[in-house]
Scaffold this motif. Structure first.
Motif, short mmCIF file in Angstrom:
data_model
loop_
_atom_site.label_atom_id
_atom_site.label_comp_id
_atom_site.label_asym_id
_atom_site.label_seq_id
_atom_site.Cartn_x
_atom_site.Cartn_y
_atom_site.Cartn_z
N LEU A 69 55.67 1.73 -38.68
CA LEU A 69 56.72 2.48 -39.34
C LEU A 69 56.10 3.70 -40.00
N LEU A 70 56.61 4.87 -39.69
CA LEU A 70 56.06 6.10 -40.25
C LEU A 70 56.72 6.39 -41.60
N ARG A 71 55.90 6.53 -42.64
CA ARG A 71 56.44 6.74 -43.98
C ARG A 71 56.18 8.15 -44.50
N GLY A 72 55.08 8.76 -44.11
CA GLY A 72 54.77 10.09 -44.60
C GLY A 72 54.32 10.09 -46.05
N ASP A 73 54.00 11.27 -46.57
CA ASP A 73 53.54 11.40 -47.94
C ASP A 73 54.64 10.99 -48.90
N GLN A 74 54.32 10.08 -49.82
CA GLN A 74 55.26 9.55 -50.82
C GLN A 74 56.49 8.90 -50.18
N GLY A 75 56.32 8.44 -48.94
CA GLY A 75 57.41 7.74 -48.29
C GLY A 75 58.57 8.62 -47.87
N MET A 76 58.33 9.93 -47.72
CA MET A 76 59.43 10.86 -47.48
C MET A 76 59.70 11.15 -46.01
N ALA A 77 58.98 10.51 -45.09
CA ALA A 77 59.22 10.78 -43.67
C ALA A 77 60.61 10.29 -43.27
N GLY A 78 61.27 11.04 -42.42
CA GLY A 78 62.55 10.62 -41.87
C GLY A 78 63.77 11.24 -42.51
N GLU A 79 63.60 12.21 -43.40
CA GLU A 79 64.77 12.82 -44.05
C GLU A 79 65.38 13.93 -43.19
N PHE A 80 65.68 13.58 -41.95
CA PHE A 80 66.34 14.55 -41.06
C PHE A 80 67.74 14.88 -41.55
N GLY A 81 68.33 14.00 -42.34
CA GLY A 81 69.67 14.26 -42.84
C GLY A 81 69.77 15.50 -43.68
N HIS A 82 68.61 16.01 -44.16
CA HIS A 82 68.62 17.20 -45.00
C HIS A 82 68.03 18.40 -44.29
N VAL A 83 68.05 18.34 -42.96
CA VAL A 83 67.74 19.53 -42.16
C VAL A 83 69.04 20.31 -41.96
N GLN A 84 68.97 21.60 -42.19
CA GLN A 84 70.17 22.44 -42.14
C GLN A 84 70.64 22.66 -40.70
N LEU A 85 71.92 22.36 -40.46
CA LEU A 85 72.54 22.66 -39.16
C LEU A 85 73.48 23.84 -39.24
N GLU A 86 74.18 23.97 -40.37
CA GLU A 86 75.16 25.05 -40.54
C GLU A 86 74.88 25.78 -41.84
N PRO A 87 74.25 26.97 -41.79
CA PRO A 87 73.90 27.71 -43.02
C PRO A 87 75.09 27.98 -43.93
N ALA A 88 76.27 28.11 -43.35
CA ALA A 88 77.47 28.39 -44.15
C ALA A 88 78.26 27.12 -44.44
N GLY A 89 77.65 25.97 -44.19
CA GLY A 89 78.36 24.71 -44.37
C GLY A 89 78.48 24.30 -45.82
N PRO A 90 79.08 23.14 -46.09
CA PRO A 90 79.28 22.67 -47.46
C PRO A 90 77.95 22.43 -48.17
N GLU A 91 77.98 22.56 -49.49
CA GLU A 91 76.78 22.34 -50.28
C GLU A 91 76.43 20.86 -50.30
N CYS A 92 75.16 20.56 -50.11
CA CYS A 92 74.67 19.19 -50.08
C CYS A 92 74.12 18.81 -51.45
N ALA A 93 74.05 17.52 -51.71
CA ALA A 93 73.50 17.03 -52.99
C ALA A 93 72.04 17.42 -53.17
N CYS A 94 71.35 17.72 -52.06
CA CYS A 94 69.94 18.10 -52.16
C CYS A 94 69.78 19.55 -52.60
N GLY A 95 70.88 20.32 -52.61
CA GLY A 95 70.83 21.71 -53.03
C GLY A 95 70.98 22.71 -51.90
N ASN A 96 70.81 22.27 -50.66
CA ASN A 96 70.99 23.16 -49.51
C ASN A 96 72.45 23.15 -49.06
N ARG A 97 72.73 23.94 -48.03
CA ARG A 97 74.06 23.98 -47.44
C ARG A 97 74.01 23.59 -45.96
N GLY A 98 75.05 22.91 -45.53
CA GLY A 98 75.18 22.60 -44.12
C GLY A 98 74.14 21.65 -43.58
#
Length: 392
Positions: free
Chosen positions: A239-268
């Motif tokens: 199981l790949l965990r990455g530094d501080q267990g943060m591997a796998g956060e693809f959910g916070h990769v931006q797909l739509e720059p003009a999309g809704p604001e995310c709880a992480c602070g980015n949009r889309g």
């Protein structure tokens, strides 16, 4: 908690087990245990035949498992001649408490060693952090009292975020409104049971290997679709965990720059376009005067042919596929496994996900829903609690 996994005929073992001076015994014991779990009821003779181990070795291991109350002897079979075989099965009186934590609610369940959900209860969590934890602890105690016939080996908790190596706090959980600090210690003190915690997608990835739905010999990515989106990556036998267990956060990769604001602070972010919350948002945009149902209600509407609900699910599925295409290009897994309520309408969502995957000019892995995908998060609690136990 989980290091390299090694495999014998498709079954997983930790590096800790492989490095032990009792490695052959531990490997064989895990192999026999999993064969019983997957093929019960099964005789000792059939275990020897399927495993390739000598009958004397199988008999010794079975006796250990019986003495440890992992396995029970059941009915005897009938043969034209010779000794009548005694069939073996897992001890279904042993179980774990499963917690599937979400921002506003938590499911508390009893799951047996075979991954069967025996009982479950959905509880709504108050906004106050202290009250939320007390509510969870009370629900655990009530579940234990209601299942006095079970012997509980521990509590497995699937978290909607990334925990630190000590599992005493969450490192990253933008969708969880209350901080789950010291949740492990507090629940252990209140219940007297051992608690194991992990990110829900990581736990489900391990569950895919433990329960044999994936052969464990090939890389896979589990995509957990809920209020947000998380991924668990199982590659090169670990199981790949990455530094501080943060591997796998693809959910916070931006797909739509003009999309809704995310709880992480980015949009889309991907999860803002393809999560359960996104599906509800699409529905409210299509039917603004009809109110916003729960996600389960949305899925029921879609199954009934409601045009607005179908449109919402299809748009959500298309974005799911786009994100998975990104994962396929980045990691080239042998398969992608989807966990969550969306799997109950996979006949609607699946073809659209597959269509997006096929647009890739690089890797095009198969995508499938997890077995009982809407219950996979509960089943993973068995893995969290019992993963190292069978090799002791």
């Amino acid at each position: 908690m989980y290091g390299m996994l090694w495999f014998v005929k498709g079954f997983a073992f930790t590096r800790k087990q492989i490095a032990s001076n009792k490695t052959p015994r531990e490997i064989n014991r895990n192999l026999i245990f999993n064969l019983i779990r997957m093929r019960q009821p099964i005789s000792r003779a059939d275990l020897a035949r399927v495993s390739g181990l000598q009958r004397s070795t199988v008999s010794l291991i079975v006796e250990e498992l019986i003495q440890g109350k992992w396995v029970l002897e059941g009915q005897t079979g009938k043969l034209p001649r010779g000794r009548r075989p005694t069939f073996l099965q897992l001890n279904d009186q042993r179980a774990v408490i499963a917690l599937d934590i979400h921002p506003a609610q938590t499911t508390v369940a009893v799951v047996d060693l075979g991954g069967r959900v025996v009982a479950q209860n959905l509880i709504v969590l108050p906004d106050d952090p202290g009250k939320a934890l007390k509510t969870i602890i009370n629900a655990i105690k009530n579940m234990i009292l209601a299942n006095k016939d079970k012997t509980f080996d521990g509590i497995g908790i699937s978290l909607p975020g990334r925990a630190d190596p000590g599992h005493e706090k969450l490192v990253f959980a933008p969708n969880l409104r209350w901080p789950a600090l010291s949740i492990k210690t507090q629940i252990e003190r209140a219940t007297g049971l051992r608690v194991e915690m992990d990110n829900v997608a990581n736990a489900c990835a391990l569950s895919e290997v433990w329960f044999g739905d994936s052969d464990g010999l090939h890389d896979l990515v589990v995509v957990n679709v809920a209020e947000g989106i998380g991924t668990g990556i199982f590659a090169n036998g670990q199981l790949l965990r990455g530094d501080q267990g943060m591997a796998g956060e693809f959910g916070h990769v931006q797909l739509e720059p003009a999309g809704p604001e995310c709880a992480c602070g980015n949009r889309g972010c991907w999860e803002m376009m393809a999560s359960n919350r996104a599906g509800l948002r699409y529905y409210s945009e299509s039917a603004p005067t009809r109110g916003i149902p729960t996600f389960d209600a949305l899925l029921r509407l879609a199954q009934g042919g409601d045009p607005a609900a179908l449109s919402a699910v299809r748009k959500m599925a298309t974005y799911m596929g786009r994100g998975m295409r990104m994962i396929a290009s980045a990691l080239a897994p042998a398969e992608i496994v989807v966990v969550g309520e969306i799997t109950t309408v996979w006949h609607i969502a699946g073809p659209l996900v597959e269509e997006e995957i096929q647009r890739s000019n690089l890797s095009r892995p198969p995508v499938r829903p997890a077995y009982e995908g809407n219950a996979a998060r509960l089943r993973s609690a068995v893995v969290l609690v019992m993963n190292d136990e069978t090799g002791e």
